[in-house]
Design a protein around this motif. Sequence first.
Motif, PDB file in Angstrom:
ATOM      1  N   ASP A  47       0.863  -1.185   0.000  1.00  0.00           N
ATOM      2  CA  ASP A  47       0.000   0.000   0.000  1.00  0.00           C
ATOM      3  C   ASP A  47       0.898   1.232   0.000  1.00  0.00           C
ATOM      4  N   ALA A  48       1.140   1.807  -1.183  1.00  0.00           N
ATOM      5  CA  ALA A  48       2.146   2.853  -1.319  1.00  0.00           C
ATOM      6  C   ALA A  48       1.604   4.064  -2.063  1.00  0.00           C
ATOM      7  N   SER A  49       2.216   5.231  -1.790  1.00  0.00           N
ATOM      8  CA  SER A  49       1.867   6.487  -2.452  1.00  0.00           C
ATOM      9  C   SER A  49       3.126   7.231  -2.844  1.00  0.00           C
ATOM     10  N   VAL A  50       3.026   8.039  -3.893  1.00  0.00           N
ATOM     11  CA  VAL A  50       4.087   8.954  -4.284  1.00  0.00           C
ATOM     12  C   VAL A  50       3.520  10.366  -4.315  1.00  0.00           C
ATOM     13  N   ILE A  51       4.202  11.311  -3.656  1.00  0.00           N
ATOM     14  CA  ILE A  51       3.864  12.732  -3.763  1.00  0.00           C
ATOM     15  C   ILE A  51       4.932  13.354  -4.649  1.00  0.00           C
ATOM     16  N   THR A  52       4.568  13.779  -5.832  1.00  0.00           N
ATOM     17  CA  THR A  52       5.538  14.237  -6.814  1.00  0.00           C
ATOM     18  C   THR A  52       5.941  15.684  -6.567  1.00  0.00           C
ATOM     19  N   ALA A  53       7.043  16.088  -7.203  1.00  0.00           N
ATOM     20  CA  ALA A  53       7.510  17.470  -7.109  1.00  0.00           C
ATOM     21  C   ALA A  53       6.457  18.434  -7.656  1.00  0.00           C
ATOM     22  N   GLU A  54       5.767  18.030  -8.710  1.00  0.00           N
ATOM     23  CA  GLU A  54       4.730  18.879  -9.300  1.00  0.00           C
ATOM     24  C   GLU A  54       3.585  19.099  -8.321  1.00  0.00           C
ATOM     25  N   GLN A  55       3.167  18.040  -7.630  1.00  0.00           N
ATOM     26  CA  GLN A  55       2.087  18.165  -6.648  1.00  0.00           C
ATOM     27  C   GLN A  55       2.501  19.073  -5.495  1.00  0.00           C
ATOM     28  N   ILE A  56       3.732  18.953  -5.037  1.00  0.00           N
ATOM     29  CA  ILE A  56       4.219  19.789  -3.944  1.00  0.00           C
ATOM     30  C   ILE A  56       4.196  21.259  -4.342  1.00  0.00           C
ATOM     31  N   GLN A  57       4.668  21.544  -5.555  1.00  0.00           N
ATOM     32  CA  GLN A  57       4.772  22.932  -5.994  1.00  0.00           C
ATOM     33  C   GLN A  57       3.389  23.550  -6.205  1.00  0.00           C
ATOM     34  N   LYS A  58       2.481  22.824  -6.864  1.00  0.00           N
ATOM     35  CA  LYS A  58       1.187  23.408  -7.217  1.00  0.00           C
ATOM     36  C   LYS A  58       0.283  23.607  -6.009  1.00  0.00           C
ATOM     37  N   ALA A  59       0.308  22.679  -5.072  1.00  0.00           N
ATOM     38  CA  ALA A  59      -0.589  22.799  -3.915  1.00  0.00           C
ATOM     39  C   ALA A  59      -0.172  23.928  -2.987  1.00  0.00           C
ATOM     40  N   GLY A  60       1.125  24.244  -2.928  1.00  0.00           N
ATOM     41  CA  GLY A  60       1.588  25.417  -2.200  1.00  0.00           C
ATOM     42  C   GLY A  60       1.522  25.328  -0.693  1.00  0.00           C
ATOM     43  N   GLN A  61       1.575  24.105  -0.121  1.00  0.00           N
ATOM     44  CA  GLN A  61       1.616  24.006   1.334  1.00  0.00           C
ATOM     45  C   GLN A  61       2.898  24.614   1.881  1.00  0.00           C
ATOM     46  N   SER A  62       2.841  25.031   3.145  1.00  0.00           N
ATOM     47  CA  SER A  62       3.995  25.646   3.783  1.00  0.00           C
ATOM     48  C   SER A  62       4.863  24.637   4.528  1.00  0.00           C
ATOM     49  N   THR A  63       4.289  23.502   4.938  1.00  0.00           N
ATOM     50  CA  THR A  63       5.019  22.562   5.782  1.00  0.00           C
ATOM     51  C   THR A  63       4.850  21.135   5.289  1.00  0.00           C
ATOM     52  N   LEU A  64       5.784  20.287   5.691  1.00  0.00           N
ATOM     53  CA  LEU A  64       5.696  18.868   5.381  1.00  0.00           C
ATOM     54  C   LEU A  64       4.474  18.245   6.042  1.00  0.00           C
ATOM     55  N   ILE A 120      11.828  19.878   8.870  1.00  0.00           N
ATOM     56  CA  ILE A 120      12.253  19.494   7.525  1.00  0.00           C
ATOM     57  C   ILE A 120      11.463  20.328   6.522  1.00  0.00           C
ATOM     58  N   PRO A 121      12.097  21.280   5.850  1.00  0.00           N
ATOM     59  CA  PRO A 121      11.361  22.218   4.992  1.00  0.00           C
ATOM     60  C   PRO A 121      11.005  21.613   3.640  1.00  0.00           C
ATOM     61  N   LEU A 122       9.859  22.012   3.114  1.00  0.00           N
ATOM     62  CA  LEU A 122       9.443  21.549   1.804  1.00  0.00           C
ATOM     63  C   LEU A 122      10.402  22.003   0.708  1.00  0.00           C
ATOM     64  N   SER A 123      11.086  23.120   0.934  1.00  0.00           N
ATOM     65  CA  SER A 123      11.975  23.655  -0.092  1.00  0.00           C
ATOM     66  C   SER A 123      13.121  22.709  -0.428  1.00  0.00           C
ATOM     67  N   GLN A 124      13.417  21.762   0.468  1.00  0.00           N
ATOM     68  CA  GLN A 124      14.518  20.822   0.232  1.00  0.00           C
ATOM     69  C   GLN A 124      14.036  19.496  -0.351  1.00  0.00           C
ATOM     70  N   ILE A 125      12.728  19.350  -0.538  1.00  0.00           N
ATOM     71  CA  ILE A 125      12.162  18.050  -0.908  1.00  0.00           C
ATOM     72  C   ILE A 125      11.834  18.002  -2.395  1.00  0.00           C
ATOM     73  N   ASP A 126      12.326  16.967  -3.062  1.00  0.00           N
ATOM     74  CA  ASP A 126      11.947  16.732  -4.450  1.00  0.00           C
ATOM     75  C   ASP A 126      10.647  15.940  -4.521  1.00  0.00           C
ATOM     76  N   HIS A 127      10.598  14.791  -3.840  1.00  0.00           N
ATOM     77  CA  HIS A 127       9.363  14.011  -3.800  1.00  0.00           C
ATOM     78  C   HIS A 127       9.371  13.142  -2.544  1.00  0.00           C
ATOM     79  N   VAL A 128       8.218  12.560  -2.248  1.00  0.00           N
ATOM     80  CA  VAL A 128       8.044  11.756  -1.040  1.00  0.00           C
ATOM     81  C   VAL A 128       7.381  10.440  -1.423  1.00  0.00           C
ATOM     82  N   GLU A 129       7.883   9.341  -0.851  1.00  0.00           N
ATOM     83  CA  GLU A 129       7.246   8.037  -1.024  1.00  0.00           C
ATOM     84  C   GLU A 129       6.757   7.543   0.321  1.00  0.00           C
ATOM     85  N   ILE A 130       5.571   6.959   0.329  1.00  0.00           N
ATOM     86  CA  ILE A 130       4.948   6.488   1.567  1.00  0.00           C
ATOM     87  C   ILE A 130       4.576   5.025   1.405  1.00  0.00           C
TER      88      ILE A 130
END
Length: 623
Positions: A47-64, A120-130
């Motif tokens: 049961d896995a998920s990927v949060i892509t760099a595109e999703q991180i940038q477009k959604a515009g959240q401030s924190t992980l 851990i700032p979002l600015s340093q993150i390319d993508h996340v796997e869960i």
Amino acid sequence: MFRFSLGTALAAIYSLPLAANAADLRLEDTIVTASRTEQKSSEVIGDASVITAEQIQKAGQSTLAELLAMQPGIEMSSNGGIGKSTNIYMRGANPTHTLILIDGVRISSATTGETAIQHIPLSQIDHVEILRGPASSMYGADAIGGVIQIFTKKGQGAPKFNASVGLGTYGTAIGEAGVNGRIGNTSYSLQGGMTHVHGINAVRNKNAVSYNADADGFRNQNLSANISQHLTENHEIGLNILMTDSRNFNDGGSSRTTARYDYFLDQTLSSYTLFSKNRFTNAWASTFSIARSIDDLSSYTKRPASTTESMIKTTQDQYIWHNILTTKAGVFNIGVERREQKVESNATPALLVTERDIQSYLAGWQRQFDQHRVQINLRNDDNSQFGNKTTGNIGYAYQITPQWKANASFGTAFAAPTFNQLYAPATAFGGVTYASNPDLKPEESRNKEIGLQYENGQHAAGVLYYHNDIDNLITRTASGNFRQTVNIDQARLRGLTLNLRTSIAGFIIRANADFQRPEDAGNGNLLPRRTKEHGTLSLAKSFGAWEWGSEIITSGHRFNDTSNTERLSGYTLVNLYGNYRINDDWSVNTRVNNLFDRKYELAKDYGTFGANLFVSVRYAPTL
């Protein structure tokens, strides 16, 4: 059976025609965390998920934390807003049961057993796997609830510069800048950032002993650097560095007298990794890495004519040799790992034990037979404090049709007690004494799950049921003025996860809902700060250069304590965001969180942000 009820927002979404996937993965996504080998999403059994760099940038959240809160199977708690202590509850497991990796390296505290994700700032993150579900058979101790692996930004393509600056309510200011690319055989990335938040009063309850009517701010400076040299097409050596330095203001003190003084924490997280990636033959790929991670925390209480300080520091040295063998008989994973933990502290009395080593051996096998796919993992961890522990996992998936897939798995996991749980000196707070327990046993879990997934292009849906029994769950005694860390006989985590991803009339729709029962098997009480039901819904639509989106996060009631007497009300939050691409290089992002200014608590007596706005401008060339 246990009953469920969730708000009409999610009910409406699930009345749509069936069309999505249990893991919110797309056919073009790849993931390594689910098996420690790179896989296409269609090949993943877990049961896995990927949060892509595109999703991180477009959604515009401030924190992980904001980013993770939208994912299936994850609940969060926070002690007073951005930068404050934040806990993750994956599939109803304890915060110490979610293993956080940064580029494959642990960066957790050996005393608390948790990773300070608030730093851990979002600015340093390319993508996340869960990866949800027990994964000790691949990653060792602590992965009872699952694994979250964060991948920092790497260099590729022509050299390019990027920068972003944003301002928001509650005195929020975030800036970042960096450069990355590849010149000849050298890839590189250098990214720096700063965050400043004026904040809110962390403790909202005026009757709490630690209440102090002030704004408790947060500031963070961070840096990541990655450089790798491609010796040949098949051989690469490199260095990864991540550093964050934070100051976090809190309401503190154990009485009304001490609470009125300023209280703050200075915490640095750092990780340094040297690695060598080698493909010796077409069938043999190998990675060797040496890493050191540090979690250094100091706390201060400023009083007239005096300053008191406590310090605690975790250093972990990690050595990993991992091999992938691709044969006609299947894909084999074989690895050796060693982790050396050391704790330094000025606590009085001192911790009884301050060092321990873990020597590990792991093996895995995957193979596809026509419509059948099998994955088996086995791992042995030899802990210098607790001896040997062997864990395993077997997963099976059957491709019913090109669109439909059924899967099932069984796995075991464990978590060793932390240094604080074992040896921390007794402390008094608010008239209550908290004590450790050197006789604690490791926690052990047995999980079984079964799922059904559908995927057809942009449309995907799925349902998954899990049942995880945890023996010797570590918690605190629930009542009285003396509360000690203890093992309870058994906790039972049961749950049903529903996922949806589809596209209707140009709207991209993503939704998930978790119906769960994380409970003490002895008395049926819910485990602290976990609900029976929670879910999210997001809708996004593009109009030329614009993309607009909305999010709904909803949660049922929870309890703050093991005896289920301190009730935390349920809540529903509505967020909005908009992203405007000025040209190929420039974009503007606007985000409104908690649009209707809902008052809610994620931890008893602690405040949360009301309606808040954040606007950022980004320069990121696409070429």
